[in-house]
Enzyme design. Structure first.
Site, PDB file in Angstrom:
ATOM      1  N   SER A  53       0.847  -1.191   0.000  1.00 16.73           N
ATOM      2  CA  SER A  53       0.000   0.000   0.000  1.00 16.73           C
ATOM      3  C   SER A  53       0.882   1.241   0.000  1.00 16.73           C
ATOM      4  CB  SER A  53      -0.890   0.011   1.245  1.00 16.73           C
ATOM      5  OG  SER A  53      -1.391   1.324   1.422  1.00 16.73           O
ATOM      6  N   HIS A  64      -1.174  -1.458  -4.227  1.00 11.33           N
ATOM      7  CA  HIS A  64      -2.452  -1.105  -3.596  1.00 11.33           C
ATOM      8  C   HIS A  64      -2.525   0.414  -3.418  1.00 11.33           C
ATOM      9  CE1 HIS A  64      -5.972  -2.056  -1.059  1.00 11.33           C
ATOM     10  NE2 HIS A  64      -5.557  -1.080  -0.271  1.00 11.33           N
ATOM     11  N   ASP A 105      -4.768   3.498  -2.042  1.00  7.27           N
ATOM     12  CA  ASP A 105      -5.864   3.848  -1.131  1.00  7.27           C
ATOM     13  C   ASP A 105      -6.411   5.229  -1.460  1.00  7.27           C
ATOM     14  OD1 ASP A 105      -6.058   1.610   0.737  1.00  7.27           O
ATOM     15  OD2 ASP A 105      -3.988   2.121   1.243  1.00  7.27           O
ATOM     16  N   MET A 142      -9.055   8.011  -0.482  1.00  5.73           N
ATOM     17  CA  MET A 142      -9.884   8.433   0.661  1.00  5.73           C
ATOM     18  C   MET A 142     -10.370   9.862   0.444  1.00  5.73           C
ATOM     19  SD  MET A 142      -7.570   7.016   3.788  1.00  5.73           S
ATOM     20  CE  MET A 142      -6.854   5.356   3.757  1.00  5.73           C
ATOM     21  N   HIS A 175      -8.394   0.882  -4.121  1.00  4.13           N
ATOM     22  CA  HIS A 175      -9.324   0.666  -3.010  1.00  4.13           C
ATOM     23  C   HIS A 175     -10.044   1.989  -2.756  1.00  4.13           C
ATOM     24  CE1 HIS A 175      -9.583  -0.320   1.623  1.00  4.13           C
ATOM     25  NE2 HIS A 175     -10.769  -0.289   1.047  1.00  4.13           N
ATOM     26  N   MET A 209     -12.295   4.329  -0.883  1.00  5.67           N
ATOM     27  CA  MET A 209     -12.938   4.608   0.404  1.00  5.67           C
ATOM     28  C   MET A 209     -13.561   6.000   0.289  1.00  5.67           C
ATOM     29  SD  MET A 209      -9.858   3.034   2.661  1.00  5.67           S
ATOM     30  CE  MET A 209      -8.756   3.228   1.265  1.00  5.67           C
ATOM     31  N   MET A 218     -11.437  -6.008   5.315  1.00  4.69           N
ATOM     32  CA  MET A 218     -10.677  -5.015   6.086  1.00  4.69           C
ATOM     33  C   MET A 218     -10.365  -5.588   7.465  1.00  4.69           C
ATOM     34  SD  MET A 218     -10.027  -2.392   4.237  1.00  4.69           S
ATOM     35  CE  MET A 218      -9.153  -1.586   5.585  1.00  4.69           C
ATOM     36  N   GLY A 221      -8.850   4.124   6.996  1.00  2.00           N
ATOM     37  CA  GLY A 221      -8.571   5.549   7.173  1.00  2.00           C
ATOM     38  C   GLY A 221      -7.083   5.847   7.304  1.00  2.00           C
ATOM     39  N   PHE A 222      -6.361   4.927   7.918  1.00  2.00           N
ATOM     40  CA  PHE A 222      -4.957   5.208   8.192  1.00  2.00           C
ATOM     41  C   PHE A 222      -4.111   3.945   8.054  1.00  2.00           C
ATOM     42  CE2 PHE A 222      -7.656   8.081  10.528  1.00  2.00           C
ATOM     43  CZ  PHE A 222      -7.155   9.317  10.128  1.00  2.00           C
ATOM     44  N   GLY A 223      -2.859   4.134   7.678  1.00  2.00           N
ATOM     45  CA  GLY A 223      -1.901   3.037   7.690  1.00  2.00           C
ATOM     46  C   GLY A 223      -1.390   2.837   9.103  1.00  2.00           C
ATOM     47  N   GLY A 224      -0.716   1.733   9.322  1.00  2.00           N
ATOM     48  CA  GLY A 224      -0.033   1.505  10.589  1.00  2.00           C
ATOM     49  C   GLY A 224      -0.915   1.164  11.765  1.00  2.00           C
ATOM     50  N   ASP A 269      -6.583  -6.481   4.169  1.00  2.00           N
ATOM     51  CA  ASP A 269      -5.983  -5.148   4.198  1.00  2.00           C
ATOM     52  C   ASP A 269      -6.059  -4.571   5.605  1.00  2.00           C
ATOM     53  OD1 ASP A 269      -5.102  -2.583   3.623  1.00  2.00           O
ATOM     54  OD2 ASP A 269      -6.853  -2.028   2.418  1.00  2.00           O
ATOM     55  N   GLY A 270      -4.878  -4.277   6.162  1.00  2.00           N
ATOM     56  CA  GLY A 270      -4.824  -3.594   7.451  1.00  2.00           C
ATOM     57  C   GLY A 270      -4.024  -4.366   8.487  1.00  2.00           C
ATOM     58  N   GLY A 271      -2.872  -3.817   8.867  1.00  2.00           N
ATOM     59  CA  GLY A 271      -2.083  -4.438   9.931  1.00  2.00           C
ATOM     60  C   GLY A 271      -1.446  -5.767   9.557  1.00  2.00           C
ATOM     61  N   GLY A 299       1.210  -1.979   4.161  1.00  3.31           N
ATOM     62  CA  GLY A 299       1.720  -0.620   4.020  1.00  3.31           C
ATOM     63  C   GLY A 299       2.945  -0.405   4.878  1.00  3.31           C
TER      64      GLY A 299
HETATM   65  C1  DX5 Z   1      -6.361   1.495   5.562  1.00  2.00           C
HETATM   66  C2  DX5 Z   1      -5.923   1.248   4.133  1.00  2.00           C
HETATM   67  C3  DX5 Z   1      -4.840   0.266   4.063  1.00  2.00           C
HETATM   68  C4  DX5 Z   1      -3.555   0.702   4.732  1.00  2.00           C
HETATM   69  C5  DX5 Z   1      -2.792  -0.513   5.101  1.00  2.00           C
HETATM   70  O1  DX5 Z   1      -7.404   2.377   5.560  1.00  2.00           O
HETATM   71  O2  DX5 Z   1      -7.016   0.750   3.365  1.00  2.00           O
HETATM   72  O3  DX5 Z   1      -4.585  -0.142   2.718  1.00  2.00           O
HETATM   73  O4  DX5 Z   1      -2.775   1.530   3.940  1.00  2.00           O
HETATM   74  O5  DX5 Z   1      -1.676  -0.113   5.810  1.00  2.00           O
HETATM   75  P1  DX5 Z   1      -1.015  -1.001   6.949  1.00  2.00           P
HETATM   76  O6  DX5 Z   1      -0.511  -2.259   6.284  1.00  2.00           O
HETATM   77  O7  DX5 Z   1       0.070  -0.144   7.445  1.00  2.00           O
HETATM   78  O8  DX5 Z   1      -2.081  -1.320   7.962  1.00  2.00           O
HETATM   79 ZN    ZN Z   2      -6.505  -0.230   1.423  1.00  2.00          ZN
END
Ligand code: DX5
Ligand code: ZN
Length: 216
Positions: free
Chosen positions: A6, A31, A33, A35, A64, A66, A135, A140-143, A173-175, A195
């Site tokens: 991502s 990927h 994102d 938003m 993706h 959002m 999900m 909304g956010f990475g990490g 997707d996510g974490g 990500g």
């Molecule tokens: C979250 C995004 C993800 C995000 C994943 O809203 O849809 O794609 O970037 O990032 P990590 O792998 O850091 O959770």
């Molecule tokens: Zn995503």
């Protein structure tokens, strides 16, 4: 198994280099994102950035969405070069029509579901999907930290797809990181987004490779 880094966690001023590094490390898709500050509490990028990324790599672009009113922007993302597009079940009232439009335009169609959305939301549309995006954080956010309940959700979805003899692939997707990627592929996910685990430490080639190796 496809690793889809991502770019949300990449350096937007060096996007081309970061994508190339992830690609050398074995990424199978990128990927992206999108938003809008309405459907999710963050704002990222739109079709012009997708168009630039399209010129920077030959990998599939996994877009993706959002955003609210996604129907209004589908053609713009397709024209910009999206290869796969995922739509949020929570954001589109006429999901079947939106999915049909993606397929008419020749892109791979996915539906994304948030952690609190039950698999039942996919029941009617599942036969038409190329993939489901589960999900494993609230978008909304990475990490963010992987929500452990997602693993069983992937297993249950995998079982439903098999029992109904459908072809949808499962994306998570996510974490996603080295601690859970293997369990996710064993549960039936074949597209893994990451990500922070790819771009967070500044060596995307090395860290993408580690994830691909851990998943296999
Ligand atoms: C979250 C995004 C993800 C995000 C994943 O809203 O849809 O794609 O970037 O990032 P990590 O792998 O850091 O959770
Ligand atoms: Zn995503």
């Amino acid at each position: 198994m496809i690793l889809a880094p991502s770019i949300l966690s990449a350096d937007f001023a060096r996007l081309g280099e970061d994508i190339a590094a992830a690609e050398r490390g074995g990424a199978g898709a990128i990927h992206v994102d999108v938003m809008d500050g309405h459907f999710v509490p963050n704002i990222t990028l739109g079709p012009p950035v997708v168009k630039s990324i399209r010129r920077a790599t030959t990998l599939p672009l996994d877009v993706h969405l959002m955003i609210e009113n996604a129907d209004r922007y589908l053609d713009a993302f397709i024209d910009a070069g999206a290869t796969w597009i995922s739509l949020h079940a929570e954001a589109l009232p006429h999901l079947q029509r939106s999915v049909a439009h993606l397929k008419d335009r020749g892109v791979q169609a996915g539906v994304a579901i948030n952690p609190a959305t039950p698999l039942a939301a996919l029941e009617e549309v599942l036969p038409e999907l190329d993939y489901v995006l589960v999900m494993s954080v609230n978008p909304g956010f990475g990490g963010q930290k992987f929500l452990p309940g997602s693993l069983d959700k992937v297993r249950r979805l995998r079982r439903q797809i098999t029992e109904r003899s459908l072809r949808a692939r499962i994306e998570v997707d996510g974490g996603v990181d080295l601690s859970n990627i293997r369990a996710l592929t064993e549960a039936g996910a074949t597209i893994l987004v990451a990500g922070q685990a790819v771009f967070g430490a500044g060596d995307a080639e090395r860290d993408a490779r580690k994830l691909v190796e851990a998943a296999r």
